[in-house]
Design an enzyme around this catalytic site. Structure first.
Site, PDB file in Angstrom:
ATOM      1  N   GLY A 257       0.833  -1.194   0.000  1.00 59.59           N
ATOM      2  CA  GLY A 257       0.000   0.000   0.000  1.00 59.59           C
ATOM      3  C   GLY A 257       0.866   1.240   0.000  1.00 59.59           C
ATOM      4  O   GLY A 257       1.981   1.240  -0.515  1.00 59.59           O
ATOM      5  N   CYS A 258       0.359   2.292   0.586  1.00 61.13           N
ATOM      6  CA  CYS A 258       1.075   3.568   0.642  1.00 61.13           C
ATOM      7  C   CYS A 258       2.425   3.402   1.332  1.00 61.13           C
ATOM      8  O   CYS A 258       2.502   2.868   2.436  1.00 61.13           O
ATOM      9  CB  CYS A 258       0.224   4.588   1.394  1.00 61.13           C
ATOM     10  SG  CYS A 258       1.067   6.142   1.712  1.00 61.13           S
ATOM     11  N   PHE A 259       3.482   3.884   0.696  1.00 58.97           N
ATOM     12  CA  PHE A 259       4.816   3.697   1.286  1.00 58.97           C
ATOM     13  C   PHE A 259       5.000   4.454   2.586  1.00 58.97           C
ATOM     14  O   PHE A 259       5.851   4.109   3.395  1.00 58.97           O
ATOM     15  CB  PHE A 259       5.948   3.947   0.308  1.00 58.97           C
ATOM     16  CG  PHE A 259       5.952   5.230  -0.485  1.00 58.97           C
ATOM     17  CD1 PHE A 259       5.361   6.403  -0.051  1.00 58.97           C
ATOM     18  CD2 PHE A 259       6.594   5.244  -1.714  1.00 58.97           C
ATOM     19  CE1 PHE A 259       5.399   7.564  -0.803  1.00 58.97           C
ATOM     20  CE2 PHE A 259       6.656   6.403  -2.485  1.00 58.97           C
ATOM     21  CZ  PHE A 259       6.045   7.567  -2.014  1.00 58.97           C
ATOM     22  N   TRP A 260       4.213   5.487   2.832  1.00 59.62           N
ATOM     23  CA  TRP A 260       4.309   6.197   4.122  1.00 59.62           C
ATOM     24  C   TRP A 260       3.970   5.256   5.278  1.00 59.62           C
ATOM     25  O   TRP A 260       4.600   5.298   6.322  1.00 59.62           O
ATOM     26  CB  TRP A 260       3.368   7.385   4.166  1.00 59.62           C
ATOM     27  CG  TRP A 260       3.617   8.462   3.175  1.00 59.62           C
ATOM     28  CD1 TRP A 260       4.781   8.740   2.492  1.00 59.62           C
ATOM     29  CD2 TRP A 260       2.671   9.435   2.743  1.00 59.62           C
ATOM     30  NE1 TRP A 260       4.599   9.821   1.673  1.00 59.62           N
ATOM     31  CE2 TRP A 260       3.315  10.271   1.806  1.00 59.62           C
ATOM     32  CE3 TRP A 260       1.338   9.685   3.049  1.00 59.62           C
ATOM     33  CZ2 TRP A 260       2.673  11.340   1.184  1.00 59.62           C
ATOM     34  CZ3 TRP A 260       0.691  10.748   2.430  1.00 59.62           C
ATOM     35  CH2 TRP A 260       1.355  11.564   1.517  1.00 59.62           C
ATOM     36  N   CYS A 261       2.951   4.411   5.067  1.00 55.66           N
ATOM     37  CA  CYS A 261       2.536   3.455   6.105  1.00 55.66           C
ATOM     38  C   CYS A 261       3.608   2.390   6.328  1.00 55.66           C
ATOM     39  O   CYS A 261       3.944   2.058   7.466  1.00 55.66           O
ATOM     40  CB  CYS A 261       1.233   2.770   5.708  1.00 55.66           C
ATOM     41  SG  CYS A 261      -0.201   3.848   5.600  1.00 55.66           S
TER      42      CYS A 261
END
Length: 179
Positions: free
Chosen positions: A11-15
């Protein structure tokens, strides 16, 4: 100390970055892109879903402190590996679940781990995580690095990343860095 590298799309790389940065034995986490055809992609291009790249986190870890198997345990339990090209409200091929292996050993460990997780019955649906050889990694733009740490009050961080990190720190408290 010789670090090994693991690369995960979840998913989102920030997570993904926010979770793996907290693990004992992890020395470096870089958000970036891999798995596509566009050379030197940027965030805007990757978000179109036309580059073939996934948002990933590349993790430098000390295998004497944390094993690749332990990283996979965190990977499986901090996203939904049964949703194709989607994590929550983030939809598109750039958010696919993927393990990009850096060696034949990582490949076989990842394949065995995926098979075990699929058989475990944890999820109602089959795992769709791709397991692919690591090719070229493109670090994301600077403003994406350490995103959660630097932007904790941003709405996406508050409503998506913070709850994920809170659950992760509860579930994996024995693997967290100590200050």
């Amino acid at each position: 100390m010789e670090l090994e590298t693991a690369t995960f799309g979840a998913g989102c790389f920030w997570c993904v970055e926010a979770v793996f940065q907290q693990l004992e034995g992890v020395h470096k986490v870089v958000s970036g892109y891999t798995g596509g055809n566009t050379v030197n992609p940027n965030y805007r291009e990757v978000c179109t879903g036309t580059t073939g790249h996934a948002e990933v986190a590349q993790i430098g870890f000390d295998p004497n402190v944390i094993s690749f198997e332990e990283l996979l345990e965190v990977f499986w339990q901090t996203h939904d590996p049964t949703t194709l090209n989607r994590q929550g409200n983030d939809v598109g091929t750039q958010y696919r679940s993927a393990i990009y292996y850096h060696s034949d050993t990582q490949r076989s460990i990842a394949e065995e781990s995926k098979a075990e997780m699929d058989k475990s019955g944890i999820w109602d649906n089959p795992i769709v995580t791709e397991i692919t050889a690591m090719d070229v990694f493109y670090p994301a733009e600077d403003y994406h690095q350490n995103y959660f740490q630097l932007n904790p009050t941003q709405p996406y961080c508050q409503f998506v990343i913070h709850p994920k990190v809170k659950k992760f720190t509860k579930d994996f408290k024995d693997k967290l860095k100590t200050e």
